[in-house]
Design an enzyme around this catalytic site. Structure first.
Site, PDB file in Angstrom:
ATOM      1  N   LYS A  13     -35.432  30.364 -32.566  1.00 24.52           N
ATOM      2  CA  LYS A  13     -34.564  29.348 -33.154  1.00 24.52           C
ATOM      3  C   LYS A  13     -35.162  28.815 -34.467  1.00 24.52           C
ATOM      4  O   LYS A  13     -36.326  29.089 -34.784  1.00 24.52           O
ATOM      5  CB  LYS A  13     -34.369  28.232 -32.117  1.00 24.52           C
ATOM      6  CG  LYS A  13     -33.651  28.706 -30.849  1.00 24.52           C
ATOM      7  CD  LYS A  13     -33.509  27.562 -29.841  1.00 24.52           C
ATOM      8  CE  LYS A  13     -32.707  27.981 -28.618  1.00 24.52           C
ATOM      9  NZ  LYS A  13     -32.508  26.845 -27.673  1.00 24.52           N
ATOM     10  N   TYR A  53     -22.732  29.746 -27.938  1.00 27.93           N
ATOM     11  CA  TYR A  53     -22.908  28.657 -26.977  1.00 27.93           C
ATOM     12  C   TYR A  53     -21.567  28.138 -26.434  1.00 27.93           C
ATOM     13  O   TYR A  53     -21.487  26.973 -25.988  1.00 27.93           O
ATOM     14  CB  TYR A  53     -23.695  27.509 -27.623  1.00 27.93           C
ATOM     15  CG  TYR A  53     -25.197  27.758 -27.669  1.00 27.93           C
ATOM     16  CD1 TYR A  53     -25.922  28.084 -26.523  1.00 27.93           C
ATOM     17  CD2 TYR A  53     -25.906  27.637 -28.872  1.00 27.93           C
ATOM     18  CE1 TYR A  53     -27.294  28.301 -26.563  1.00 27.93           C
ATOM     19  CE2 TYR A  53     -27.287  27.841 -28.920  1.00 27.93           C
ATOM     20  CZ  TYR A  53     -27.972  28.170 -27.761  1.00 27.93           C
ATOM     21  OH  TYR A  53     -29.331  28.371 -27.796  1.00 27.93           O
ATOM     22  N   PHE A  61     -24.278  17.278 -25.792  1.00 27.54           N
ATOM     23  CA  PHE A  61     -25.243  17.676 -26.821  1.00 27.54           C
ATOM     24  C   PHE A  61     -24.769  18.861 -27.670  1.00 27.54           C
ATOM     25  O   PHE A  61     -25.513  19.350 -28.521  1.00 27.54           O
ATOM     26  CB  PHE A  61     -26.602  17.998 -26.174  1.00 27.54           C
ATOM     27  CG  PHE A  61     -26.552  19.061 -25.099  1.00 27.54           C
ATOM     28  CD1 PHE A  61     -26.555  20.414 -25.422  1.00 27.54           C
ATOM     29  CD2 PHE A  61     -26.500  18.708 -23.752  1.00 27.54           C
ATOM     30  CE1 PHE A  61     -26.516  21.393 -24.445  1.00 27.54           C
ATOM     31  CE2 PHE A  61     -26.446  19.677 -22.756  1.00 27.54           C
ATOM     32  CZ  PHE A  61     -26.454  21.030 -23.109  1.00 27.54           C
ATOM     33  N   ARG A  89     -36.805  35.474 -19.168  1.00 30.76           N
ATOM     34  CA  ARG A  89     -36.600  34.054 -18.852  1.00 30.76           C
ATOM     35  C   ARG A  89     -37.877  33.431 -18.276  1.00 30.76           C
ATOM     36  O   ARG A  89     -38.202  32.285 -18.570  1.00 30.76           O
ATOM     37  CB  ARG A  89     -35.446  33.884 -17.859  1.00 30.76           C
ATOM     38  CG  ARG A  89     -34.087  34.222 -18.414  1.00 30.76           C
ATOM     39  CD  ARG A  89     -33.542  33.156 -19.336  1.00 30.76           C
ATOM     40  NE  ARG A  89     -33.230  31.923 -18.665  1.00 30.76           N
ATOM     41  CZ  ARG A  89     -32.474  30.949 -19.187  1.00 30.76           C
ATOM     42  NH1 ARG A  89     -31.956  31.097 -20.405  1.00 30.76           N
ATOM     43  NH2 ARG A  89     -32.262  29.844 -18.531  1.00 30.76           N
ATOM     44  N   THR A  95     -35.700  25.347 -19.559  1.00 35.10           N
ATOM     45  CA  THR A  95     -34.962  24.854 -20.729  1.00 35.10           C
ATOM     46  C   THR A  95     -35.687  23.664 -21.367  1.00 35.10           C
ATOM     47  O   THR A  95     -35.806  23.577 -22.590  1.00 35.10           O
ATOM     48  CB  THR A  95     -33.537  24.444 -20.301  1.00 35.10           C
ATOM     49  OG1 THR A  95     -32.912  25.582 -19.710  1.00 35.10           O
ATOM     50  CG2 THR A  95     -32.722  23.954 -21.478  1.00 35.10           C
ATOM     51  N   ARG A 106     -42.288  28.232 -23.942  1.00 36.35           N
ATOM     52  CA  ARG A 106     -41.933  26.821 -24.132  1.00 36.35           C
ATOM     53  C   ARG A 106     -43.028  25.893 -23.593  1.00 36.35           C
ATOM     54  O   ARG A 106     -43.269  24.824 -24.152  1.00 36.35           O
ATOM     55  CB  ARG A 106     -40.588  26.529 -23.468  1.00 36.35           C
ATOM     56  CG  ARG A 106     -39.400  27.124 -24.242  1.00 36.35           C
ATOM     57  CD  ARG A 106     -38.134  27.078 -23.393  1.00 36.35           C
ATOM     58  NE  ARG A 106     -36.927  27.463 -24.118  1.00 36.35           N
ATOM     59  CZ  ARG A 106     -35.786  27.761 -23.529  1.00 36.35           C
ATOM     60  NH1 ARG A 106     -35.699  27.752 -22.195  1.00 36.35           N
ATOM     61  NH2 ARG A 106     -34.723  28.088 -24.243  1.00 36.35           N
ATOM     62  N   ASN A 116     -36.565  23.598 -28.588  1.00 34.25           N
ATOM     63  CA  ASN A 116     -37.296  24.434 -27.619  1.00 34.25           C
ATOM     64  C   ASN A 116     -37.498  25.879 -28.088  1.00 34.25           C
ATOM     65  O   ASN A 116     -37.768  26.760 -27.304  1.00 34.25           O
ATOM     66  CB  ASN A 116     -36.652  24.343 -26.227  1.00 34.25           C
ATOM     67  CG  ASN A 116     -35.237  24.875 -26.192  1.00 34.25           C
ATOM     68  OD1 ASN A 116     -34.701  25.324 -27.211  1.00 34.25           O
ATOM     69  ND2 ASN A 116     -34.628  24.851 -25.015  1.00 34.25           N
ATOM     70  N   HIS A 119     -34.354  31.276 -27.582  1.00 32.74           N
ATOM     71  CA  HIS A 119     -33.243  31.558 -26.674  1.00 32.74           C
ATOM     72  C   HIS A 119     -33.508  32.874 -25.953  1.00 32.74           C
ATOM     73  O   HIS A 119     -34.019  33.825 -26.554  1.00 32.74           O
ATOM     74  CB  HIS A 119     -31.928  31.706 -27.461  1.00 32.74           C
ATOM     75  CG  HIS A 119     -30.831  32.292 -26.625  1.00 32.74           C
ATOM     76  ND1 HIS A 119     -30.102  31.533 -25.743  1.00 32.74           N
ATOM     77  CD2 HIS A 119     -30.397  33.575 -26.484  1.00 32.74           C
ATOM     78  CE1 HIS A 119     -29.242  32.329 -25.112  1.00 32.74           C
ATOM     79  NE2 HIS A 119     -29.402  33.568 -25.540  1.00 32.74           N
ATOM     80  N   GLU A 130     -23.972  38.788 -25.466  1.00 36.87           N
ATOM     81  CA  GLU A 130     -24.699  38.246 -26.624  1.00 36.87           C
ATOM     82  C   GLU A 130     -25.135  39.356 -27.574  1.00 36.87           C
ATOM     83  O   GLU A 130     -25.065  39.197 -28.803  1.00 36.87           O
ATOM     84  CB  GLU A 130     -25.893  37.420 -26.137  1.00 36.87           C
ATOM     85  CG  GLU A 130     -25.458  36.137 -25.435  1.00 36.87           C
ATOM     86  CD  GLU A 130     -26.562  35.383 -24.706  1.00 36.87           C
ATOM     87  OE1 GLU A 130     -26.253  34.345 -24.103  1.00 36.87           O
ATOM     88  OE2 GLU A 130     -27.730  35.842 -24.732  1.00 36.87           O
TER      89      GLU A 130
HETATM   90  P1  IDP Z   1     -31.432  27.795 -21.988  1.00 36.61           P
HETATM   91  O1  IDP Z   1     -31.673  27.870 -23.490  1.00 36.61           O
HETATM   92  O2  IDP Z   1     -32.731  27.587 -21.258  1.00 36.61           O
HETATM   93  O3  IDP Z   1     -30.632  28.956 -21.461  1.00 36.61           O
HETATM   94  P2  IDP Z   1     -29.011  26.190 -21.722  1.00 36.61           P
HETATM   95  O4  IDP Z   1     -28.701  25.277 -20.584  1.00 36.61           O
HETATM   96  O5  IDP Z   1     -28.248  27.457 -21.847  1.00 36.61           O
HETATM   97  O6  IDP Z   1     -30.589  26.467 -21.691  1.00 36.61           O
HETATM   98  O7  IDP Z   1     -28.839  25.326 -23.040  1.00 36.61           O
HETATM   99  C1  IDP Z   1     -28.838  25.949 -24.298  1.00 36.61           C
HETATM  100  C2  IDP Z   1     -29.651  25.129 -25.249  1.00 36.61           C
HETATM  101  O8  IDP Z   1     -29.036  23.850 -25.406  1.00 36.61           O
HETATM  102  C3  IDP Z   1     -31.077  24.811 -24.795  1.00 36.61           C
HETATM  103  O9  IDP Z   1     -31.994  25.852 -25.039  1.00 36.61           O
HETATM  104  C4  IDP Z   1     -31.376  23.600 -25.618  1.00 36.61           C
HETATM  105  O10 IDP Z   1     -31.662  23.968 -26.979  1.00 36.61           O
HETATM  106  C5  IDP Z   1     -30.039  22.876 -25.599  1.00 36.61           C
HETATM  107  N1  IDP Z   1     -29.968  21.907 -24.501  1.00 36.61           N
HETATM  108  C6  IDP Z   1     -29.824  22.152 -23.184  1.00 36.61           C
HETATM  109  N2  IDP Z   1     -29.791  21.023 -22.458  1.00 36.61           N
HETATM  110  C7  IDP Z   1     -29.892  20.018 -23.354  1.00 36.61           C
HETATM  111  C8  IDP Z   1     -29.903  18.593 -23.227  1.00 36.61           C
HETATM  112  O11 IDP Z   1     -29.817  18.025 -22.132  1.00 36.61           O
HETATM  113  N3  IDP Z   1     -30.028  17.886 -24.381  1.00 36.61           N
HETATM  114  C9  IDP Z   1     -30.107  18.479 -25.598  1.00 36.61           C
HETATM  115  N4  IDP Z   1     -30.114  19.817 -25.763  1.00 36.61           N
HETATM  116  C10 IDP Z   1     -30.001  20.574 -24.654  1.00 36.61           C
HETATM  117 MG    MG Z   2     -28.652  29.473 -21.778  1.00 39.16          MG
END
Ligand code: IDP
Ligand code: MG
Length: 153
Positions: A13, A53, A61, A89, A95, A106, A116, A119, A130
């Site tokens: 990212k 997304y 968010f 993963r 996450t 992470r 974070n 992806h 994707e």
């Molecule tokens: P992942 O990246 O671990 O698959 P997802 O739930 O798919 O997690 O969420 C995508 C991205 O959205 C996360 O990597 C993070 O950048 C952001 N994100 C997820 N949950 C939150 C939150 O509660 N607050 C702000 N950003 C979030």
């Molecule tokens: Mg995800």
């Protein structure tokens, strides 16, 4: 060997790029034994990011997530290997970096869920979606990896 052609989509990212973590992240996938089959450096469009997304479009968010992902260039990659989606993963961590164990990307390299750094696809099905979204078929390189015998036996 069956299963070694599984693919996942990994993206470093904008914060990972700005923080000069590209080499460190690629090193981890290379040293694990995965095979790089596609890679590009781009400033992704908002349209592409919203599609990527789309599952999260109703989350509070979402707008901030798109702004963050659009804030600078990303490194988009396709990695191949046995169980690469699941293992990828595990290598990423949770996450929220605060929940991520030391030794994960992470867990070792970032602090906050909104920054974070990486992806990774969460299922084989989403990986295929994707990869199709981010890459043209001709951008994925087919080649024999001469270390397969050392890695898989
Ligand atoms: P992942 O990246 O671990 O698959 P997802 O739930 O798919 O997690 O969420 C995508 C991205 O959205 C996360 O990597 C993070 O950048 C952001 N994100 C997820 N949950 C939150 C939150 O509660 N607050 C702000 N950003 C979030
Ligand atoms: Mg995800």
């Amino acid at each position: 060997m069956a299963g070694i052609e599984e693919r996942t989509f990994i993206a470093i990212k904008p914060d990972g790029v700005q923080r000069r973590l590209v080499g460190e992240i690629i090193r981890r996938f290379e040293q694990k034994g995965f095979k790089l089959v596609g890679m590009k450096f781009l400033h992704a469009s908002e349209e592409l990011l919203k599609e990527h997304y789309s599952d999260l479009k109703d989350r509070p968010f979402f707008a901030g997530l798109i702004d963050y992902m659009h804030s600078g260039p990303v490194v988009a990659m396709v990695w191949e290997g046995l169980n690469v989606v699941k293992t990828g993963r595990v290598m990423l961590g949770e996450t929220d970096p605060a929940d991520s164990k030391p030794g994960t990307i992470r867990g070792d390299l970032c602090m906050h869920v909104t920054r974070n750094i990486i992806h990774g696809s969460d299922s084989v099905e989403s990986a295929n979606t994707e990869i199709d979204l981010w890459f043209q078929p001709e951008e994925l390189v087919s080649y024999q990896n001469c270390t397969d015998d050392c890695i898989y036996g």
